[in-house]
Design a protein around this motif. Sequence first.
Motif, PDB file in Angstrom:
ATOM      1  N   UNK A1439       0.832  -1.192   0.000  1.00 32.87           N
ATOM      2  CA  UNK A1439       0.000   0.000   0.000  1.00 32.87           C
ATOM      3  C   UNK A1439       0.860   1.232   0.000  1.00 32.87           C
ATOM      4  N   UNK A1440       2.140   1.048  -0.259  1.00 39.60           N
ATOM      5  CA  UNK A1440       3.060   2.167  -0.063  1.00 39.60           C
ATOM      6  C   UNK A1440       3.217   2.967  -1.330  1.00 39.60           C
ATOM      7  N   UNK A1441       2.405   2.684  -2.310  1.00 36.47           N
ATOM      8  CA  UNK A1441       2.609   3.314  -3.606  1.00 36.47           C
ATOM      9  C   UNK A1441       2.424   4.821  -3.554  1.00 36.47           C
ATOM     10  N   UNK A1442       1.320   5.276  -2.938  1.00 33.01           N
ATOM     11  CA  UNK A1442       0.970   6.690  -3.088  1.00 33.01           C
ATOM     12  C   UNK A1442       1.579   7.541  -1.992  1.00 33.01           C
ATOM     13  N   UNK A1443       2.523   6.973  -1.256  1.00 34.94           N
ATOM     14  CA  UNK A1443       2.951   7.621  -0.042  1.00 34.94           C
ATOM     15  C   UNK A1443       4.390   8.082  -0.209  1.00 34.94           C
ATOM     16  N   UNK A1444       4.703   9.240   0.333  1.00 33.34           N
ATOM     17  CA  UNK A1444       6.092   9.675   0.219  1.00 33.34           C
ATOM     18  C   UNK A1444       6.938   8.799   1.137  1.00 33.34           C
ATOM     19  N   UNK A1470       8.152  -3.374  -4.036  1.00 32.35           N
ATOM     20  CA  UNK A1470       9.538  -2.946  -3.806  1.00 32.35           C
ATOM     21  C   UNK A1470      10.193  -4.001  -2.919  1.00 32.35           C
ATOM     22  N   UNK A1471      11.235  -4.603  -3.433  1.00 31.67           N
ATOM     23  CA  UNK A1471      11.813  -5.730  -2.689  1.00 31.67           C
ATOM     24  C   UNK A1471      12.451  -5.291  -1.379  1.00 31.67           C
ATOM     25  N   UNK A1472      12.941  -4.015  -1.317  1.00 32.69           N
ATOM     26  CA  UNK A1472      13.664  -3.650  -0.110  1.00 32.69           C
ATOM     27  C   UNK A1472      12.802  -3.735   1.147  1.00 32.69           C
ATOM     28  N   UNK A1473      11.446  -3.668   0.972  1.00 35.57           N
ATOM     29  CA  UNK A1473      10.603  -3.726   2.167  1.00 35.57           C
ATOM     30  C   UNK A1473      10.603  -5.114   2.790  1.00 35.57           C
ATOM     31  N   UNK A1474      10.928  -6.163   1.988  1.00 33.38           N
ATOM     32  CA  UNK A1474      10.793  -7.513   2.542  1.00 33.38           C
ATOM     33  C   UNK A1474      12.132  -8.225   2.711  1.00 33.38           C
ATOM     34  N   UNK A1475      13.241  -7.502   2.533  1.00 33.27           N
ATOM     35  CA  UNK A1475      14.534  -8.183   2.609  1.00 33.27           C
ATOM     36  C   UNK A1475      14.807  -8.727   4.017  1.00 33.27           C
ATOM     37  N   UNK A1476      14.160  -8.140   5.034  1.00 34.62           N
ATOM     38  CA  UNK A1476      14.426  -8.643   6.386  1.00 34.62           C
ATOM     39  C   UNK A1476      13.317  -9.583   6.870  1.00 34.62           C
ATOM     40  N   UNK A1477      12.450 -10.051   5.954  1.00 36.31           N
ATOM     41  CA  UNK A1477      11.381 -10.957   6.369  1.00 36.31           C
ATOM     42  C   UNK A1477      11.943 -12.358   6.611  1.00 36.31           C
TER      43      UNK A1477
END
Length: 1514
Positions: A1439-1444, A1470-1477
Amino acid sequence: QNRLECDWNRTWHSENPDLTQCFQNTVLVWLPCLYLWLCAPIYVLYLKSHNRGYICMTHLNKAKTAVGFLLWIVCWADVFYSFWEKSQDGGGCSPYTQAPVFLVSPTMLGITMLLATLLTQYERLKGVQSSGVMLNFWLVAILCATVTFRSKIIQAIREPLTVCMFRYTTFYTYYTLLLVSLVLSAIPDQPPLFSQASRDANPCPEIGASFLSRISFWWITGLMITGYKRPLEQKDLWCLNSEDRSQRVVPQLVRRWNNECLKVKRPEEKMLYSPKKAPRGERKDGQPIEESEILITNISQKSAEPSLFWALCLTFGPYFLISSLYKIIQDILMFVGPEILRLLIQFVNDSNAPSWQGYFYTALLFVCTCFQTLILQKYFHVCFTTGMRLRTAIVGAVYRKALVISNAARRTSTVGEIVNLMSVDAQRFMDLITYINMIWSAPLQVVLALYFLWQNLGPSVLAGVAVMVLMVPINAVIAMKTKTYQVAQMKSKDNRIKLMNELLNGIKVLKLYAWEVAFKDKVSAIRESELQVLKKAAYLGAVSTFTWVCAPFLVALSTFAVYVMIDERNVLDAQKAFVSLALFNILRFPLNMLPMVISSMVQASVSMKRLRVFLSHEELQEDSVERKVIAGCSDSISIDDGSFSWSRNDSPTLKRLSVRIPDGSLVAVVGHVGSGKSSLLSALLGEMEKLEGSVSVRGSVAYVPQQAWIQNATLKDNIMFGQERKESWYHRVVEACALLPDLEILPAGDGTEIGEKGVNLSGGQKQRVSLARAVYCDCAVYLLDDPLSAVDAHVGKHIFENVIGPQGVLKDRTRVLVTHGLSYLPQADLILVMVEGEITEMGSYLELMGRDGAFAEFLRTYANKEQEDDDSGHLTPACLSLHLSVFLCLSVCLSLYMSISLSSNSTLAAAVRVDGDVIGKKAKNAEVGKLTEADKANTGRVKLSVFWEYMKAIGVALSVISLILFFSHHFASLFSNYWLSLWTDDPVVNGTQPSREMRLGVYGALGLSQGIAVFCYSIAVSIGGILASRYLHQSMLHNVLRAPMSFFERTPSGNLVNRFAKETDTIDSVIPSIIKMFMGSMFNVVGSCVVILIATPLVAIIIPPLGLLYFFVQRFYVSSSRQLKRLESVSRSPVYTHFNETLLGTSVIRAFGEQERFIRESDGRVDHNQKAYYPSIVANRWLAVRLEFVGNCIVMFAALFAVMARESLSPGIMGLSISYALQVTSLTWLVRMSSDLETNIVAVERVKEYDDTEKEAEWRHDPSSLPHGWPTAGNIDIRGFGLRYREDQELAIRDITVAIQGGEKVGIVGRTGAGKSSLTLGLFRIIEACEGEIQIDGVNIATLGLHELRSRITIIPQDPVLFSGSLRMNLDPFDGYSDEEVWRALELAHLKSFVSGLPDKLKHECSEGGENLSLGQRQLVCLARALLRKTKILVLDEATAAVDLETDNLIQSTIRTQFDDCTVLTIAHRLNTIMDYTRVLVLDKGEMAEFDSPSALISKRGIFYKMAKDSGLV
């Protein structure tokens, strides 16, 4: 004196009447001449102003002219013969030779015939195809000549010696020629050259119809026959006449209205004298007015409101006045019936009268009633046509206004309310127009009726008048009360429709959150208050019906009572009683109508006020942005010291802006959420109020809004947006905007229909289409409001390189790009940094970095975060984004028409081929691309089951009781009149009637019982109607909410809203009253026939054939009328759908300057709708003329048989029979009501339609098998899971087996179309599984109720949806949490500071769709929802698309801290959001490709590694 008496005896009292010679030679000759000379000047003036183009000479015209000349010659021959006779010294044929009449009359006739011939030619030049004036002239001439004709024959038989051969010959020649002229003038001529009709594909036959065909509406018969043979279709309808079309009607009204506004503005501008603050136009907005001006402006404000009424009068008045003329004639003719009835009773009583008089009266009665019928129908036709034009004009004016209204004004009314102006208020006017003449006509009728009554009964009439006068205030009070209820009901209805509109727009969110019940209750609560008001209105209605029905009876009773009581000698005989009854029946109509008209006027005045307020809203300042090109200025955009606000009295949103943007540069605008970036673009578009400073923009502008606005049209039309098709450019644009892969997937390529608001496109696709539209337009200045937010990083890069960036398609244009993506900033020529509505820094990337200010700080925080975008490798065409969710939705359409079967794999695998090839896919069957189902028009008769459904909804017992009450009322009414006839036939003893007290008593008792019955059944029917509408609305609401998502993707929201607005309104208020009227008129007609049969049994011979004719006409009419009604209501939805769409996209339409095209489109749709409405009006008139003719025949036969049997008939029975026969003309009413009932009951059919749609699984299972607090651990176990979107399709995902432990964080990745969203849809059971199962904490989710499942897991959806209502309601619709918990959630969602800064805090009203919050804030509200529910399982649809980036960081960190112990599934772009999953699930083409921890997957070097490499993470 003696001579006169002798003449009169010869004419009237003889068995064989004849008129005198003198009368024949003067009056009968002069009448037609007088008529023509009076009409000619007016007619010539009329023709002069209404030129239709000339008609070529035809045989018909030559014949008319020749006959005209012959007539002229015959007349002159008569004159010359008279001269010749004179010269013969009076030795002529006749003793009257010397009379000057013999010279004057023929001379006059001759000149008149010449005039007639000239008029015929003049008509031809002016394009008149058939002339009423001339036809009437020939008709009058023939009638007058016929009398002479008969008396000449009688004279020749009686006194053969006095016959003058020459005169006889000329007269018979004259007579024959008159007949020929009459026949010729009844035939229409061919259409004029260059007329409208010759240009239309299917012109309306009315223009070319003959005069007779026009007055009897014969010209529509062709359509009726077609409609009887088969259901009518759109193609059978005629084009509108040119004077009814939007392009003629709307500009007239708009012009007049603008004049009114100017009149008001001029004096007002003089009044205001406070220089700084005087705004343009009216003050409606409660601006703080300075002391000095306060006194003066207030005065001017009260007096000066532009008058919409006057504008409407000027526009439609002249044509409408014709109807008033018809009405006067009709009113006078109404009283002929009772007068002739008086003469007939007199004739029956007088046994010496010659019997031809009876037949003469009968014929006269027949002719008058027929004439009255024609006049009345013509009157209605004019009224309805005016009403239709009025609606066209209002809809057009509202539409045009909606395109220029300022944003502040736009906020005062929701979309629903504005659409209501079009639908409900315009309709109100149409309804009123038909009756408005009653305002003067009713009093006129009352006065005339009283005059005749006074003649009949003397002063005792005053008693009746007193009763009437008493009734008026009662009715007035009821009308006023009804009006207040109406307003309350309208308010509830507005709210309900508004809520339904949103509910349908946000249905997906409701389903995901399991909130349907909360919203259902909200709607039901509004509905209940609406029904309460309806119930009160129903009780009032019952009282008013009671006064209505009893008024005429009470009037009659009081009058007769006073009449017989005043004086012993006053005998109530048949003539007095029945003529009075007939007059009282006439009185009944205006007295009933007046209160109706008054309440209708009151309603219309409410509507008028709403319209006036809307039409006088302030418009956007056209001069706020200068568009002219200034020579020698290289700046493309410049703002000098500008400050802007959204409405005049708000504090400025943007302050102290000064920017100069050189031609052809790329400008990036950055800043936090809510810092005014989008507002800056709005200011450049002129959408905001400019408070000070100046703005200039050079050249044409294209605009891409933050939330893409997509029309319900094909993809191609959306991109081309009214420009002409340039093939190569189009291909280039589509390719640059990365739309080629999407065209691959769409079932019909770019010919695919996109649903309302783009339902079948994903967010990214909408955004790209919106961008493509702007690029295709090829303008000088591009304003791009964050178009890259909704697309994946790769696509974003592609678009930036190919469209926006320095090498893109737009490289020479000026581009202003609002963005959150930092990777694009180095390539911008100029960067504007915005903070709280001000530009704090500007300069190039390097300059700003060098300054080391806020911008550099901002960057440093996030540079690491966006690393991914900087060095991703070049993209191959195959990895272009193909957006999944669209693929899903559209594969839905694929199978909609099995005309094509392609496996989804091959589509996805196919690399993008040559452009032409892809776009050429529209060669595939065009039907494939259809998505929405248009509103279907049902055909054929309404089934009886529908009536039965309605009866069941009322309750069978109540229905039966109503019927019995109905019957008893009519029986009492019939019997009371029969009792009256017995009373009048009582023998007179010594000048008095002995048993009058007894007669009077019984008469009164019958009247009373009648009233009681009426009151009871009126209440019964109304209450039944309310019960029915409650039940039907509830079941429809329930059924619609239970429908699965696929249903809402297929059904346009317009259709659904139509069911909840129009159809529900019909069931609420129209059907009960129609049922009452239908029953009433049915019993009336049957009662009348019974009475006539009792009186003159001979009528039994006539009634069956007339009944047959009646039945035939009725079936004929109903089949066409019903279908026309259906076509009309089906073509009505698109008008509102288009209007709705326009309202949502006004800023885009204005930015592109496409207003004209949209206005044309709207006008076209309105005309299309009126095309079905016009024939249905005419069909009503057609029916009325024919049925009233049947009624008139019954009257004639009743009178005729009464005359024949006058020896055996008592005057009382005859009076009864004929006064009832005069009422039979309500036949039309009966058919109208029965067909109205049929057409309106369709509403029940359409509401019940949704009973049979497929439903989702049960919401809850009783008793619930779930353990308390489930899910406790949050383990998700997916076993061999697969699902498909439609029965006949490939599986969208298949064979997925994954076990996720409680508390794990799992990322789901994959290229677009790999099935990421499908998996979550399966988890929430938005789509049911085809194979395999999903278990959560060991419970198979397929066994749960949907709400049990959906309320225990949480999703943060991709596009944030808010509903209008308080912020608190949006977070917690069930009120399940305390305020503390809500504030805590807001704090964690980083909204606390924003919300506590609002004046109403949690009570802050969100506008429709949450438009008064920025997109980022809405996203945070969705996060707060999730925090409140705090379930064990959280699904995050990226949901982070429209957000700065800042907000994005906030969300991610909140999720990490708050949902630490929960299972989190994230669909990541965006892969960087899940690299620490903990683990990542990689999907490919609907199958599971890899599932392991990110580090393990990278070392595997599989798909995930490739993706990470593309994103620059490895």
